[in-house]
Design an enzyme around this catalytic site. Structure first.
Site, mmCIF file in Angstrom:
data_model
loop_
_atom_site.group_PDB
_atom_site.id
_atom_site.type_symbol
_atom_site.label_atom_id
_atom_site.label_comp_id
_atom_site.label_asym_id
_atom_site.label_seq_id
_atom_site.Cartn_x
_atom_site.Cartn_y
_atom_site.Cartn_z
ATOM 1 N N CYS A 19 -2.135 9.200 2.115
ATOM 2 C CA CYS A 19 -1.825 8.593 0.815
ATOM 3 C C CYS A 19 -2.868 9.020 -0.207
ATOM 4 O O CYS A 19 -2.575 9.093 -1.400
ATOM 5 C CB CYS A 19 -1.765 7.082 0.937
ATOM 6 S SG CYS A 19 -3.204 6.387 1.761
ATOM 7 N N GLU B 177 0.888 -1.173 0.000
ATOM 8 C CA GLU B 177 0.000 0.000 0.000
ATOM 9 C C GLU B 177 0.922 1.219 0.000
ATOM 10 O O GLU B 177 1.420 1.629 1.047
ATOM 11 C CB GLU B 177 -0.876 0.007 1.266
ATOM 12 C CG GLU B 177 -1.820 -1.183 1.371
ATOM 13 C CD GLU B 177 -3.096 -1.009 0.552
ATOM 14 O OE1 GLU B 177 -3.277 0.051 -0.067
ATOM 15 O OE2 GLU B 177 -3.900 -1.953 0.543
HETATM 16 P P1 NAD Z 1 8.238 5.359 4.557
HETATM 17 O O1 NAD Z 1 8.307 4.621 3.270
HETATM 18 O O2 NAD Z 1 9.318 6.295 4.890
HETATM 19 O O3 NAD Z 1 8.141 4.309 5.770
HETATM 20 C C1 NAD Z 1 7.092 3.386 5.853
HETATM 21 C C2 NAD Z 1 7.487 2.227 6.726
HETATM 22 O O4 NAD Z 1 8.491 1.467 6.039
HETATM 23 C C3 NAD Z 1 8.118 2.628 8.067
HETATM 24 O O5 NAD Z 1 7.683 1.742 9.076
HETATM 25 C C4 NAD Z 1 9.581 2.451 7.814
HETATM 26 O O6 NAD Z 1 10.313 2.250 8.994
HETATM 27 C C5 NAD Z 1 9.546 1.209 6.942
HETATM 28 N N1 NAD Z 1 10.769 0.945 6.163
HETATM 29 C C6 NAD Z 1 11.491 1.821 5.433
HETATM 30 N N2 NAD Z 1 12.553 1.192 4.891
HETATM 31 C C7 NAD Z 1 12.501 -0.097 5.282
HETATM 32 C C8 NAD Z 1 13.318 -1.240 5.051
HETATM 33 N N3 NAD Z 1 14.436 -1.174 4.324
HETATM 34 N N4 NAD Z 1 12.962 -2.421 5.598
HETATM 35 C C9 NAD Z 1 11.836 -2.506 6.344
HETATM 36 N N5 NAD Z 1 11.029 -1.458 6.612
HETATM 37 C C10 NAD Z 1 11.355 -0.261 6.085
HETATM 38 O O7 NAD Z 1 6.805 6.109 4.565
HETATM 39 P P2 NAD Z 1 6.233 7.147 5.613
HETATM 40 O O8 NAD Z 1 6.931 8.449 5.442
HETATM 41 O O9 NAD Z 1 6.145 6.533 6.963
HETATM 42 O O10 NAD Z 1 4.718 7.279 5.098
HETATM 43 C C11 NAD Z 1 4.335 8.101 4.039
HETATM 44 C C12 NAD Z 1 4.174 7.303 2.772
HETATM 45 O O11 NAD Z 1 3.290 6.217 2.979
HETATM 46 C C13 NAD Z 1 3.543 8.108 1.650
HETATM 47 O O12 NAD Z 1 4.167 7.780 0.452
HETATM 48 C C14 NAD Z 1 2.096 7.649 1.653
HETATM 49 O O13 NAD Z 1 1.422 7.827 0.433
HETATM 50 C C15 NAD Z 1 2.267 6.209 1.991
HETATM 51 N N6 NAD Z 1 1.061 5.629 2.562
HETATM 52 C C16 NAD Z 1 0.341 4.778 1.779
HETATM 53 C C17 NAD Z 1 -0.842 4.254 2.254
HETATM 54 C C18 NAD Z 1 -1.688 3.360 1.391
HETATM 55 O O14 NAD Z 1 -2.561 2.702 1.934
HETATM 56 N N7 NAD Z 1 -1.482 3.307 0.098
HETATM 57 C C19 NAD Z 1 -1.278 4.551 3.560
HETATM 58 C C20 NAD Z 1 -0.497 5.394 4.335
HETATM 59 C C21 NAD Z 1 0.674 5.932 3.819
#
Ligand code: NAD
Length: 504
Positions: free
Chosen positions: A295, A261
């Site tokens: 998102c 997502e």
């Molecule tokens: P992010 O990608 O920085 O982090 C998301 C999660 O991934 C965090 O828990 C982070 O610690 C983890 N992560 C990052 N690198 C990793 C790795 N190498 N291994 C394992 N885990 C890892 O995103 P964010 O800044 O927390 O959230 C914002 C983003 O999320 C935006 O792009 C938004 O659109 C998206 N989002 C999407 C949805 C959806 O349902 N489509 C919902 C909420 C947020």
């Protein structure tokens, strides 16, 4: 310490790891968690290491062997109680969401309500995890499919929905008979700790500690270990497309499954015959709700040329009336961005927008007060400006003018992401064109509703760079189970399919 924090069990220093016997002291470093609303430290969290992760996965696997034996409706009964526990703590938990990530209080409360709704939905699912039966081509044979629990599910969550995104996964995974490990964002660990504490208490009461597990650690250590771990058959990851692309590659490399997502770049089309009052409210909420950090936030708006000029004036006026400030204050509509990095990203995006020829119509400044506040911003833009392709996770909206609806639909589809989309129109033909197979290419397509604010009854997720995953909704449980096709022969013959003969 504020009262509601202690009622939620948040202490000055909190453990970032929990498994079957509850929270334990992990071996990692300690981080401070600050409120984006005023920059003050709320509490500290002691992080988990890969050794702690090993302890958690071992327990999650051990408990899976017995949890899957409990009949699904009985698992649903426990999830029903989890929903009750979340209901009882909704006020405090919603307030914590607001304090920790800065969304306004009604959105913080709404997020916890979404988790309650997910529990209710999952309870119903627990009696409907059904497979199909098929007519076999072979005489006296019966074919059917059945669904079995999958194993330990890894749940990686984004900062902006620190409670509900976990619940979308966890409530369903639990009724499906899976155990799980939650790795939340380091930007929102306190909500994860409080949520885990509330929900795990219900499981513990029934003797089922270890179904829900929590591990809060660095991406480079704990995160990478989790996604590479063959003991985790499914990694459900919510976050940026950059993160999802990496997680998808690592998990695919071991032939595991992902449920992704990821980011959106959501558009609203306002047609010439639209109810403009509705469109205005839908766009302002979609663009400025959660300070543009959903998102599904509205990032692009296509205005029909017949209404573009007047409607732009109305938007600018509405933006001028938005109250920006303390998200806990009931009068506030726009809270802060999550952290100083996010403010820097907003400011850099505005420089790029100007360089690429965009015209800032209103906003465009950070707000001079403690915390990470910025002004919601409207930009008159061209769709070929490269920055329009990117999801800037802040309240910035690009406005475009169009003359032909098909042209607007084509442009709204002309981005890498495919999450949410909307049209405002009072014409049946326009709405149907938007919803047809040649219309919006997004996972969510709305008519006379904005891009954000989905209900859990519908499958949620998007196409293309949004990752293709679907959570919540009717059959989302299938992602958390493994499908098995069974054929039973009640005869004394052994006919082969497709008429093949092989007599020995
Ligand atoms: P992010 O990608 O920085 O982090 C998301 C999660 O991934 C965090 O828990 C982070 O610690 C983890 N992560 C990052 N690198 C990793 C790795 N190498 N291994 C394992 N885990 C890892 O995103 P964010 O800044 O927390 O959230 C914002 C983003 O999320 C935006 O792009 C938004 O659109 C998206 N989002 C999407 C949805 C959806 O349902 N489509 C919902 C909420 C947020």
């Amino acid at each position: 310490m504020r009262d509601f924090l202690s009622r939620l069990g948040i202490e000055a220093v909190n453990s970032g790891a929990a498994t079957s016997s509850g929270f334990f002291t992990p071996g990692g470093s300690t981080i401070g968690v600050t409120s984006p609303g005023d920059g003050t430290e709320i509490a500290k969290v002691q992080l988990a290491t890969t050794d702690d992760y090993e302890k958690v996965i071992t327990e999650a696997q051990r408990v899976f062997a017995s949890w899957r034996e409990l009949p699904a409706p009985k698992r649903g009964e426990i999830v029903r109680e989890v929903g009750e526990a979340l209901r009882a703590q909704k006020e405090d938990l919603g307030r914590l969401v607001t304090l920790e990530v800065g969304k306004i209080l009604s959105e913080g409360l709404g997020e916890v309500q979404e988790s309650v709704d997910m529990a209710d939905l999952a309870v119903g699912m627990s009696r409907q995890l059904f497979g199909l039966s098929m007519h076999s081509e072979r005489p006296a044979h019966r074919m059917f499919e059945q669904w079995h629990p999958l194993g330990v599910v890894g749940i990686i969550t984004a900062f902006n929905f620190p409670n509900a995104v976990w619940a979308w996964n966890a409530m369903v995974a639990a009724v499906c008979g899976d155990t799980m490990i939650w790795k939340p964002s380091l930007k929102a660990p306190l909500t994860a700790i409080a949520t885990h504490r509330i929900c795990d208490a219900v499981f513990q009461k029934h003797g089922w500690g270890g179904v829900l597990n929590l591990v809060i650690g660095e991406d480079a250590t704990v995160g990478e270990t989790l996604i590479a771990d063959r003991r985790i058959p499914l990694v459900s990851a919510t976050g940026s497309t950059r993160m999802g692309r990496h997680v998808a590659q690592v998990v695919a490399g071991r032939l595991g499954r992902t449920l992704l997502e990821l980011g959106g770049n959501n558009a609203v089309i306002v047609h010439g015959d639209a109810n403009l009052d509705l469109a205005l409210r839908g766009i302002v909420f979609g663009a400025c709700g959660t300070a543009g950090q959903r998102c599904t936030s509205t990032r692009r708006v296509f205005l029909h040329e017949s209404i573009a000029s007047d409607f732009t004036d109305r938007l600018v006026k509405a933006y001028g009336s938005l109250s920006i400030g303390d998200p806990l204050d009931p009068g506030t509509l726009v809270g802060p961005l999550i952290d100083a990095d996010a403010v820097g990203m907003y400011e850099r995006a505005l420089v790029t927008i100007r360089e690429q020829g965009g015209e800032i119509l209103c906003g465009g400044q950070r707000v001079d007060r403690p915390g990470n506040y910025v002004q919601p911003t409207l930009v008159r833009a061209r769709h070929d400006m490269p920055i329009v392709q990117h999801e800037t996770f802040a309240p910035i909206v690009y406005l475009f003018t169009y003359s032909d609806l098909d042209e607007a639909i084509a442009l709204q589809n002309d981005v890498d992401q495919g999450l949410s989309s909307a049209i405002f129109t009072d014409s049946f033909g326009g709405a149907e064109r938007f919803l047809s197979h040649a219309g919006s290419d997004c996972g969510i397509a709305n008519v006379n509703i904005g891009t954000s604010g989905a209900e859990i009854g519908g499958a949620f997720g998007g196409e293309k760079d949004t990752g293709g995953g679907r959570e919540a909704g009717s059959d989302s449980w299938k992602a958390y189970m493994r499908r098995q096709t069974c054929t039973l022969n009640r005869s004394s013959e052994l006919p082969l399919a497709q008429g093949v003969t092989f007599d020995v």
